[in-house]
Motif scaffolding. Structure first.
Motif, PDB file in Angstrom:
ATOM      1  N   ILE A 139      30.082  46.237  40.377  1.00  0.00           N
ATOM      2  CA  ILE A 139      29.773  45.267  41.425  1.00  0.00           C
ATOM      3  C   ILE A 139      28.371  45.516  41.976  1.00  0.00           C
ATOM      4  N   ASP A 140      28.005  46.786  42.141  1.00  0.00           N
ATOM      5  CA  ASP A 140      26.649  47.113  42.586  1.00  0.00           C
ATOM      6  C   ASP A 140      25.618  46.620  41.578  1.00  0.00           C
ATOM      7  N   GLY A 141      25.960  46.704  40.280  1.00  0.00           N
ATOM      8  CA  GLY A 141      25.060  46.231  39.244  1.00  0.00           C
ATOM      9  C   GLY A 141      24.851  44.729  39.292  1.00  0.00           C
ATOM     10  N   ALA A 142      25.770  44.019  39.940  1.00  0.00           N
ATOM     11  CA  ALA A 142      25.640  42.568  40.123  1.00  0.00           C
ATOM     12  C   ALA A 142      25.044  42.238  41.487  1.00  0.00           C
ATOM     13  N   GLY A 143      24.459  43.232  42.130  1.00  0.00           N
ATOM     14  CA  GLY A 143      23.811  43.018  43.420  1.00  0.00           C
ATOM     15  C   GLY A 143      24.714  43.230  44.610  1.00  0.00           C
ATOM     16  N   GLY A 144      25.991  43.599  44.350  1.00  0.00           N
ATOM     17  CA  GLY A 144      26.942  43.797  45.436  1.00  0.00           C
ATOM     18  C   GLY A 144      27.597  42.496  45.871  1.00  0.00           C
ATOM     19  N   ARG A 145      28.571  42.612  46.751  1.00  0.00           N
ATOM     20  CA  ARG A 145      29.222  41.412  47.276  1.00  0.00           C
ATOM     21  C   ARG A 145      28.250  40.622  48.150  1.00  0.00           C
ATOM     22  N   ASN A 146      28.379  39.315  48.138  1.00  0.00           N
ATOM     23  CA  ASN A 146      27.564  38.506  49.041  1.00  0.00           C
ATOM     24  C   ASN A 146      28.265  38.380  50.398  1.00  0.00           C
ATOM     25  N   ASP A 147      27.727  37.565  51.274  1.00  0.00           N
ATOM     26  CA  ASP A 147      28.276  37.454  52.635  1.00  0.00           C
ATOM     27  C   ASP A 147      29.684  36.877  52.670  1.00  0.00           C
ATOM     28  N   PHE A 148      30.112  36.256  51.584  1.00  0.00           N
ATOM     29  CA  PHE A 148      31.435  35.646  51.548  1.00  0.00           C
ATOM     30  C   PHE A 148      32.451  36.502  50.794  1.00  0.00           C
ATOM     31  N   GLY A 149      32.022  37.627  50.275  1.00  0.00           N
ATOM     32  CA  GLY A 149      32.899  38.470  49.477  1.00  0.00           C
ATOM     33  C   GLY A 149      34.033  39.076  50.281  1.00  0.00           C
ATOM     34  N   GLY A 150      35.258  38.930  49.778  1.00  0.00           N
ATOM     35  CA  GLY A 150      36.435  39.458  50.453  1.00  0.00           C
ATOM     36  C   GLY A 150      36.860  40.796  49.875  1.00  0.00           C
ATOM     37  N   ARG A 151      38.034  41.248  50.305  1.00  0.00           N
ATOM     38  CA  ARG A 151      38.534  42.553  49.872  1.00  0.00           C
ATOM     39  C   ARG A 151      39.275  42.470  48.540  1.00  0.00           C
ATOM     40  N   ASN A 152      39.716  41.280  48.149  1.00  0.00           N
ATOM     41  CA  ASN A 152      40.482  41.140  46.912  1.00  0.00           C
ATOM     42  C   ASN A 152      39.574  41.040  45.695  1.00  0.00           C
ATOM     43  N   THR A 167      38.616  47.696  49.854  1.00  0.00           N
ATOM     44  CA  THR A 167      38.581  48.672  50.951  1.00  0.00           C
ATOM     45  C   THR A 167      39.243  49.991  50.565  1.00  0.00           C
ATOM     46  N   ASN A 168      39.847  50.049  49.385  1.00  0.00           N
ATOM     47  CA  ASN A 168      40.531  51.251  48.911  1.00  0.00           C
ATOM     48  C   ASN A 168      39.614  51.997  47.944  1.00  0.00           C
ATOM     49  N   LEU A 169      39.215  53.211  48.315  1.00  0.00           N
ATOM     50  CA  LEU A 169      38.259  53.977  47.507  1.00  0.00           C
ATOM     51  C   LEU A 169      38.774  54.245  46.096  1.00  0.00           C
TER      52      LEU A 169
END
Length: 205
Positions: A139-152, A167-169
């Motif tokens: 996910i980091d390689g894709a720039g990380g979650r955007n402002d709309f990214g949820g936990r699922n 949210t679960n490591l």
């Protein structure tokens, strides 16, 4: 006769001088796979960049955290490495990256060499696969979650879908396989995890 021998030796030596273009240095072509290693940056940053990449049909390569593709077609591996270093410097991401590039003969490792990351991330697309690549690193390689990214997070592997909790490591540290796909779902008004622990445990075995 002597002059011909001297000229041949001179020409042969010139072919191996830096910057001299000759048949000894074939340029990269679309479809080729390259192994890229970065140094001169922090260890966790090296994990984001070091990996196997494919030269696209356009003759360019998409590298993590760069908005622009890096031109590869026609360049030697050394020239592409310098171009990649310059791209990271110009983007203000790294100040002194040291990149090495090698062409993988025979198409590289068997099977897909990328994982696909999409949904609510900053850059949808393929992320190069490497050994011990985790969900979070992809996910980091894709720039990380955007402002709309949820936990699922939805991990698709060999036709099966698994729901992970961002949210679960332990979920974020699950190791990926070549060809896996990750989708980051948009967060809702109540951002609850939709998965089941019993299902996720199978991925950790």
């Amino acid at each position: 006769m002597i002059r011909r021998k001297l000229f041949s030796r001179l020409l042969a030596s010139l072919l191996f001088l830096p910057g001299f273009v000759g048949t000894a240095h074939a340029g990269l072509e679309a479809g080729e796979q390259i192994s890229l290693t970065i140094r001169g940056v922090a260890a966790d940053e090296q994990q984001k960049i070091t990996g196997i990449y494919r030269v696209g049909e356009s003759g360019n390569v998409r590298l993590p955290m760069l908005d622009q593709l890096v031109t590869a077609r026609g360049l030697t591996p050394e020239q592409f490495a310098r171009a990649a270093e310059s791209a990271y410097k110009t983007a203000g991401i790294y100040s002194q990256p040291a990149i090495e590039v090698e062409v993988l003969k025979g198409g590289g490792i068997d099977g897909p060499t990328v994982v696909s990351v999409g949904g609510q991330v900053r850059r949808n697309g393929d992320v190069p696969f490497r050994k011990d690549l985790t969900v979070l690193q992809a996910i980091d390689g894709a720039g990380g979650r955007n402002d709309f990214g949820g936990r699922n997070l939805f991990l698709i592997r060999e036709g099966k879908q698994y729901c992970l909790d961002f949210t679960n490591l332990s979920h974020k540290n699950i190791l990926l396989h070549p060809g896996d796909s990750i989708q980051v779902e948009q967060k809702g008004i109540i951002d609850r995890w939709k998965g089941q622990d019993s299902v996720v445990k199978k991925l950790m075995e």
